[in-house]
Design an enzyme around this catalytic site. Structure first.
Site, PDB file in Angstrom:
ATOM      1  N   ASP A 125       0.828  -1.216   0.000  1.00 17.13           N
ATOM      2  CA  ASP A 125       0.000   0.000   0.000  1.00 17.13           C
ATOM      3  C   ASP A 125       0.863   1.267   0.000  1.00 17.13           C
ATOM      4  OD1 ASP A 125      -2.364   1.396  -0.006  1.00 17.13           O
ATOM      5  OD2 ASP A 125      -2.662   1.284   2.160  1.00 17.13           O
ATOM      6  N   HIS A 163       2.448   3.498  -8.916  1.00 10.88           N
ATOM      7  CA  HIS A 163       2.243   2.071  -9.222  1.00 10.88           C
ATOM      8  C   HIS A 163       3.415   1.543 -10.037  1.00 10.88           C
ATOM      9  CE1 HIS A 163      -1.623   2.358  -7.472  1.00 10.88           C
ATOM     10  NE2 HIS A 163      -2.192   3.036  -8.451  1.00 10.88           N
ATOM     11  N   LEU A 217      10.284 -20.725  -4.706  1.00 12.16           N
ATOM     12  CA  LEU A 217       9.289 -19.831  -4.102  1.00 12.16           C
ATOM     13  C   LEU A 217       7.946 -19.897  -4.841  1.00 12.16           C
ATOM     14  CD1 LEU A 217       8.585 -17.368  -2.180  1.00 12.16           C
ATOM     15  CD2 LEU A 217       9.387 -15.897  -4.025  1.00 12.16           C
ATOM     16  N   ARG A 273       1.912  -4.827   6.224  1.00  8.93           N
ATOM     17  CA  ARG A 273       1.229  -3.779   5.461  1.00  8.93           C
ATOM     18  C   ARG A 273       2.101  -2.520   5.472  1.00  8.93           C
ATOM     19  NH1 ARG A 273      -4.991  -2.125   4.695  1.00  8.93           N
ATOM     20  NH2 ARG A 273      -4.621  -0.499   3.139  1.00  8.93           N
TER      21      ARG A 273
END
Ligand code: IPE
Ligand code: IPE
Ligand code: MG
Length: 251
Positions: A22, A39, A133, A190
């Site tokens: 975020d 972004h 992964l 977060r």
């Protein structure tokens, strides 16, 4: 200063890390730029963190990239994000293969434009043989959507006589979630200073350790990841028991 990475106890790594990436929009605005610029730079963080997790030997990394609610953002942002997604996936497949990373996607794929859906399908197939992964992208994902969907499918199977309602356990429900192939996250990070879950893995995070940082996603790098892991390793995970019981079990 000692390398942060060296302080990590590799025998006690979280097997599954989930991240709410975020703060892209605010990062860009603080620089006087358009949200999409944020972004775009967030992709660099994704690359860096995926590489960091692969190097450490983390089993699963789930990245919350786009929520069901994010469809309600302005059209130009949604379109920009979809294009960025397709572009990034296309460009990164070779690197994923080189690093033995297997791509998975969770979410309501039917909501995606067909060009994005097809690109993701292809990338999944192209990385399906990898054994390192597991990179899980949460796209058009929300927990409430996932849970409603699971309940609907359980009801259908009950009606078809394939499930006895009396025999439903938490394991039954877990089989119907998009995450049925993955263990629960042990650490949830977060970024950007928001202290909420925003409809992310509500069921799966039941016992996850939560880590919040003010760092905006485009600034988040391996050292920030190491800090989160070190914090995780300093915690006592009691799962409802008391400290003394855990110490007894360790003997
Ligand atoms: C996270 O950054 C990325 C997505 C939700 C797609 P935001 O776009 O939410 O950035 P902020 O929170 O507005 O700064
Ligand atoms: C959560 O971030 C979703 C993703 C990071 C993909 P949001 O920015 O959409 O969440 P809210 O609106 O601040 O809760
Ligand atoms: Mg946000």
């Amino acid at each position: 200063m000692q390398d942060l990475k060296e302080k990590i106890d590799v025998s006690r790594l979280p097997n599954h890390i989930a991240i709410i990436m975020d703060g892209n929009g605010r990062w860009a605005k603080e620089k006087g730029e358009d949200r999409l610029f944020g972004h775009f730079h967030g992709v660099e963080s994704v690359r860096n963190i995926v590489e960091g997790c692969a190097e450490l030997g983390i089993g699963y990394l789930t990245l919350y990239a786009f929520s069901t609610e994010n469809w309600d953002r302005p059209e130009n942002e949604v379109n920009g994000l979809m294009e960025l997604l397709v572009d990034t996936v296309r460009r990164e497949v070779d690197t994923l293969n080189k690093n033995n990373i297997k791509l998975h996607v969770i979410g309501d794929m039917n909501m995606l434009p067909s060009y994005a859906f097809d690109e993701l399908q292809e990338a999944r197939e192209m990385t399906s043989h990898n054994t390192g992964l597991n990179l899980v992208m949460a796209l058009s994902y929300s927990s409430r959507w996932e849970l409603v969907n699971a309940v609907k499918n359980i009801a259908i199977d009950v009606q078809a006589g394939e499930i006895d309602p009396q025999k439903i356990t938490h394991k039954t429900l877990e089989k119907y979630l998009c995450t049925s192939d993955f263990p629960d996250p042990e650490l949830m990070i977060r970024t950007s200073g928001e202290y909420r879950i925003s409809n992310f893995l509500l069921y799966q995070l039941a016992y996850a350790e939560l880590y919040f940082t003010n760092t905006r996603w485009p600034d988040f790098r391996k050292d920030n990841l190491y800090e989160a892991i070190l914090d995780f390793q300093s915690r006592e995970r009691r799962f409802g028991k008391i400290s003394e019981q855990l110490q007894e079990e360790m003997k």
